[in-house]
Design a protein around this motif. Structure first.
Motif, PDB file in Angstrom:
ATOM      1  N   GLY A  39       0.501  -0.875   0.436  1.00 62.59           N
ATOM      2  CA  GLY A  39       0.382   0.004   0.019  1.00 62.59           C
ATOM      3  C   GLY A  39       0.983   1.001   0.170  1.00 62.59           C
ATOM      4  O   GLY A  39       0.490   2.421   0.516  1.00 62.59           O
ATOM      5  N   ILE A  40       1.611   1.145  -0.787  1.00 62.38           N
ATOM      6  CA  ILE A  40       3.026   2.264  -0.435  1.00 62.38           C
ATOM      7  C   ILE A  40       2.479   3.421  -1.143  1.00 62.38           C
ATOM      8  O   ILE A  40       1.394   3.189  -2.193  1.00 62.38           O
ATOM      9  CB  ILE A  40       4.148   2.160  -1.049  1.00 62.38           C
ATOM     10  N   ASP A  41       2.971   4.257  -1.250  1.00 66.66           N
ATOM     11  CA  ASP A  41       2.436   5.430  -1.889  1.00 66.66           C
ATOM     12  C   ASP A  41       2.896   5.880  -3.375  1.00 66.66           C
ATOM     13  O   ASP A  41       2.903   6.914  -4.501  1.00 66.66           O
ATOM     14  CB  ASP A  41       2.549   7.424  -1.012  1.00 66.66           C
ATOM     15  N   SER A  42       4.670   5.546  -3.183  1.00 67.78           N
ATOM     16  CA  SER A  42       5.667   6.115  -3.979  1.00 67.78           C
ATOM     17  C   SER A  42       6.089   4.993  -4.186  1.00 67.78           C
ATOM     18  O   SER A  42       6.639   4.540  -3.217  1.00 67.78           O
ATOM     19  CB  SER A  42       6.083   7.122  -4.432  1.00 67.78           C
ATOM     20  N   LEU A  43       6.991   4.353  -4.897  1.00 72.07           N
ATOM     21  CA  LEU A  43       8.236   3.585  -5.759  1.00 72.07           C
ATOM     22  C   LEU A  43       8.970   3.880  -6.097  1.00 72.07           C
ATOM     23  O   LEU A  43       9.080   4.458  -7.009  1.00 72.07           O
ATOM     24  CB  LEU A  43       7.718   2.662  -6.021  1.00 72.07           C
ATOM     25  N   ALA A  44      10.287   3.452  -5.118  1.00 73.90           N
ATOM     26  CA  ALA A  44      11.688   3.475  -5.843  1.00 73.90           C
ATOM     27  C   ALA A  44      12.015   2.414  -6.242  1.00 73.90           C
ATOM     28  O   ALA A  44      12.522   1.784  -6.024  1.00 73.90           O
ATOM     29  CB  ALA A  44      12.593   3.992  -4.675  1.00 73.90           C
ATOM     30  N   ILE A  45      12.772   2.678  -7.653  1.00 72.49           N
ATOM     31  CA  ILE A  45      13.023   1.649  -8.612  1.00 72.49           C
ATOM     32  C   ILE A  45      14.960   1.388  -8.925  1.00 72.49           C
ATOM     33  O   ILE A  45      15.121   3.200  -9.087  1.00 72.49           O
ATOM     34  CB  ILE A  45      12.164   1.215 -10.237  1.00 72.49           C
ATOM     35  N   SER A  46      15.348   0.779  -8.877  1.00 77.09           N
ATOM     36  CA  SER A  46      16.802   0.592  -9.404  1.00 77.09           C
ATOM     37  C   SER A  46      16.499  -0.162 -11.267  1.00 77.09           C
ATOM     38  O   SER A  46      15.905  -0.582 -11.527  1.00 77.09           O
ATOM     39  CB  SER A  46      17.085  -0.833  -9.100  1.00 77.09           C
ATOM     40  N   ILE A  47      16.782   1.052 -12.416  1.00 75.27           N
ATOM     41  CA  ILE A  47      16.893   1.108 -13.204  1.00 75.27           C
ATOM     42  C   ILE A  47      18.364   1.421 -13.834  1.00 75.27           C
ATOM     43  O   ILE A  47      18.203   1.759 -15.134  1.00 75.27           O
ATOM     44  CB  ILE A  47      15.608   1.827 -14.444  1.00 75.27           C
ATOM     45  N   GLY A  48      19.407   1.511 -13.370  1.00 80.49           N
ATOM     46  CA  GLY A  48      20.680   1.393 -13.862  1.00 80.49           C
ATOM     47  C   GLY A  48      21.515   2.448 -12.655  1.00 80.49           C
ATOM     48  O   GLY A  48      23.062   2.463 -13.403  1.00 80.49           O
ATOM     49  N   THR A  49      21.085   3.556 -12.542  1.00 82.27           N
ATOM     50  CA  THR A  49      21.514   4.454 -11.796  1.00 82.27           C
ATOM     51  C   THR A  49      21.899   4.047 -10.183  1.00 82.27           C
ATOM     52  O   THR A  49      21.840   2.728  -9.673  1.00 82.27           O
ATOM     53  CB  THR A  49      20.545   5.726 -11.126  1.00 82.27           C
ATOM     54  N   ALA A  50      22.836   4.739  -9.614  1.00 74.69           N
ATOM     55  CA  ALA A  50      23.770   3.930  -7.877  1.00 74.69           C
ATOM     56  C   ALA A  50      23.912   5.904  -7.210  1.00 74.69           C
ATOM     57  O   ALA A  50      24.172   6.844  -8.648  1.00 74.69           O
ATOM     58  CB  ALA A  50      25.119   4.284  -8.734  1.00 74.69           C
ATOM     59  N   HIS A  51      23.827   5.373  -5.882  1.00 80.02           N
ATOM     60  CA  HIS A  51      24.369   6.469  -5.481  1.00 80.02           C
ATOM     61  C   HIS A  51      25.805   6.691  -5.986  1.00 80.02           C
ATOM     62  O   HIS A  51      26.728   6.458  -6.003  1.00 80.02           O
ATOM     63  CB  HIS A  51      24.104   6.477  -4.020  1.00 80.02           C
TER      64      HIS A  51
ATOM     65  N   PRO B 232       3.158   6.534  -7.978  1.00 78.69           N
ATOM     66  CA  PRO B 232       4.255   7.330  -8.454  1.00 78.69           C
ATOM     67  C   PRO B 232       5.984   6.713  -8.432  1.00 78.69           C
ATOM     68  O   PRO B 232       5.891   6.043  -7.270  1.00 78.69           O
ATOM     69  CB  PRO B 232       4.769   8.420  -7.832  1.00 78.69           C
ATOM     70  N   LEU B 233       6.814   7.344  -9.258  1.00 79.10           N
ATOM     71  CA  LEU B 233       7.764   6.397  -9.573  1.00 79.10           C
ATOM     72  C   LEU B 233       8.793   7.044  -8.593  1.00 79.10           C
ATOM     73  O   LEU B 233       8.916   8.399  -9.294  1.00 79.10           O
ATOM     74  CB  LEU B 233       7.910   5.754 -10.767  1.00 79.10           C
ATOM     75  N   VAL B 234       9.981   6.954  -8.345  1.00 75.26           N
ATOM     76  CA  VAL B 234      10.432   7.556  -7.674  1.00 75.26           C
ATOM     77  C   VAL B 234      12.321   7.206  -8.647  1.00 75.26           C
ATOM     78  O   VAL B 234      12.837   5.687  -8.434  1.00 75.26           O
ATOM     79  CB  VAL B 234      11.258   7.827  -6.284  1.00 75.26           C
ATOM     80  N   LEU B 235      13.539   8.074  -8.697  1.00 74.11           N
ATOM     81  CA  LEU B 235      14.798   7.498  -8.913  1.00 74.11           C
ATOM     82  C   LEU B 235      15.754   8.145  -7.784  1.00 74.11           C
ATOM     83  O   LEU B 235      15.698   9.378  -7.449  1.00 74.11           O
ATOM     84  CB  LEU B 235      15.446   8.307 -10.561  1.00 74.11           C
ATOM     85  N   HIS B 236      16.949   6.952  -7.382  1.00 74.48           N
ATOM     86  CA  HIS B 236      17.471   7.477  -6.850  1.00 74.48           C
ATOM     87  C   HIS B 236      18.768   7.772  -7.362  1.00 74.48           C
ATOM     88  O   HIS B 236      19.111   6.865  -8.183  1.00 74.48           O
ATOM     89  CB  HIS B 236      17.424   6.350  -5.958  1.00 74.48           C
ATOM     90  N   GLY B 237      19.919   8.239  -6.961  1.00 74.63           N
ATOM     91  CA  GLY B 237      21.214   7.928  -7.757  1.00 74.63           C
ATOM     92  C   GLY B 237      20.622   9.186  -8.799  1.00 74.63           C
ATOM     93  O   GLY B 237      21.875   8.771  -9.827  1.00 74.63           O
ATOM     94  N   GLY B 238      20.083  10.408  -9.304  1.00 79.59           N
ATOM     95  CA  GLY B 238      20.292  10.553 -10.226  1.00 79.59           C
ATOM     96  C   GLY B 238      21.373  11.821 -10.510  1.00 79.59           C
ATOM     97  O   GLY B 238      21.247  11.751 -11.483  1.00 79.59           O
ATOM     98  N   SER B 239      22.079  12.134  -9.436  1.00 79.83           N
ATOM     99  CA  SER B 239      22.950  12.924  -9.385  1.00 79.83           C
ATOM    100  C   SER B 239      23.750  12.494 -10.765  1.00 79.83           C
ATOM    101  O   SER B 239      24.827  10.996 -10.186  1.00 79.83           O
ATOM    102  CB  SER B 239      24.721  13.112  -8.822  1.00 79.83           C
ATOM    103  N   SER B 240      24.925  13.287 -11.902  1.00 77.82           N
ATOM    104  CA  SER B 240      26.107  12.746 -12.926  1.00 77.82           C
ATOM    105  C   SER B 240      24.977  11.887 -13.584  1.00 77.82           C
ATOM    106  O   SER B 240      26.460  10.501 -14.756  1.00 77.82           O
ATOM    107  CB  SER B 240      27.102  12.986 -12.272  1.00 77.82           C
ATOM    108  N   THR B 241      24.070  11.705 -13.498  1.00 80.19           N
ATOM    109  CA  THR B 241      23.351  10.000 -14.294  1.00 80.19           C
ATOM    110  C   THR B 241      23.730  11.203 -15.803  1.00 80.19           C
ATOM    111  O   THR B 241      23.209  10.077 -17.111  1.00 80.19           O
ATOM    112  CB  THR B 241      22.108  10.307 -13.726  1.00 80.19           C
TER     113      THR B 241
END
Length: 281
Positions: free
Chosen positions: A168-180, A204-213
């Protein structure tokens, strides 16, 4: 204006743009981020990570975040980033965070579901939204998230669907090739996987590790389903470079840091094609 992310993400989804999430580690960073958002008339996710508590306590972060959010007229979400300790997350909710992330991505699928579902139930009972993560966004050569090697695990469509439905989450972080952290090369983003997941999931989807992508990668991510994109490393690196442009006494150093933060955040607002959001009431 301190708000929840629910309506922001709904509008961003309708208009195909992303909202930046910027981690603050002191009063200066929170001040610059919110003032930049205000000057541009754009919404912001003001984020504080559990791993940053050695720099800034949770109590201090809550006070600072609420203070600066309430000084501006644009929508500001006060978000707990990468929470792993349920007790810590519940305390963040008590202190006034309007959004929290429970990061159980390093756990087994079953354990991740269990801990995430328990946080969702608690947070929703207090009017707070929850971000979960399935798949795992690891780290590159330099990380400010407390990790020291890349252990990324890409998100699968089947797990994303099952996880969303079970928790029942409100948004979801997924891994598609970025990294911290800082990249040694340009990342390869799996847009096919992003499109698959965005098509099948309503959250809604969330992207982590956006820097320098890469600007084009991030612009495409925003256009194709990412509603929140986390940036931190690029802000810190830019501020560090600005601080070295002259022999700094304290006020000059502060001015340089502010300029570095503001320039990078403004740049990413353009990349993400973020639009103004006016909330009713």
């Amino acid at each position: 204006m301190l708000v929840s992310s629910t309506e922001l993400f709904h509008i961003a989804d309708k208009k195909n743009f992303a909202i930046p999430a910027t981690n603050f580690i002191d009063a200066l960073t929170a001040k610059v981020y919110t003032e930049t958002a205000e000057s541009l008339g754009l919404p912001l996710i003001l984020a504080y990570a559990e791993s940053h508590q050695d720099y800034l306590s949770l109590e201090e972060a809550a006070w600072i975040g609420k203070h600066y959010a309430e000084k501006v007229s644009v929508p500001i979400v006060l978000h707990l980033d990468h929470g792993s300790d349920p007790t810590f997350i519940k305390e963040a909710i008590r202190l006034g965070f309007t959004s929290v992330m429970i990061d159980g991505s390093s756990l087994s699928f079953e354990d991740n579901v269990q801990v995430t579902k328990s946080i969702v139930e608690y947070a929703h009972s207090h009017g707070v939204v929850v971000e979960g993560e399935i798949g795992h966004v690891g780290s590159n050569t330099v990380s400010y998230e407390g990790e020291d090697n890349d252990q990324s695990q890409y998100t699968t469509l089947s797990e994303a669907k099952a996880f969303s439905q079970s928790t029942g989450i409100d948004s979801l972080a997924i891994s598609i090739g970025t990294a911290h952290g800082e990249y040694t090369g340009k990342p390869e983003i799996n847009f096919e996987r992003l499109n698959e997941i965005d098509k099948e999931l309503s959250v809604p989807l969330v992207l982590h590790g956006g820097s320098s992508t890469g600007d084009e990668n991030l612009k495409r991510c925003a256009r194709e389903g990412m509603r929140k994109i986390n940036i931190f490393t690029d802000l810190i690196v830019a501020a560090h470079k600005e601080a070295q442009t002259q022999t700094p006494h304290y006020m000059a150093l502060r001015d340089n840091l502010e300029r570095g933060f503001k320039e990078v955040l403004t740049h990413y607002y353009h990349v993400f094609e973020t639009q103004p959001i006016e909330l009713k009431g």
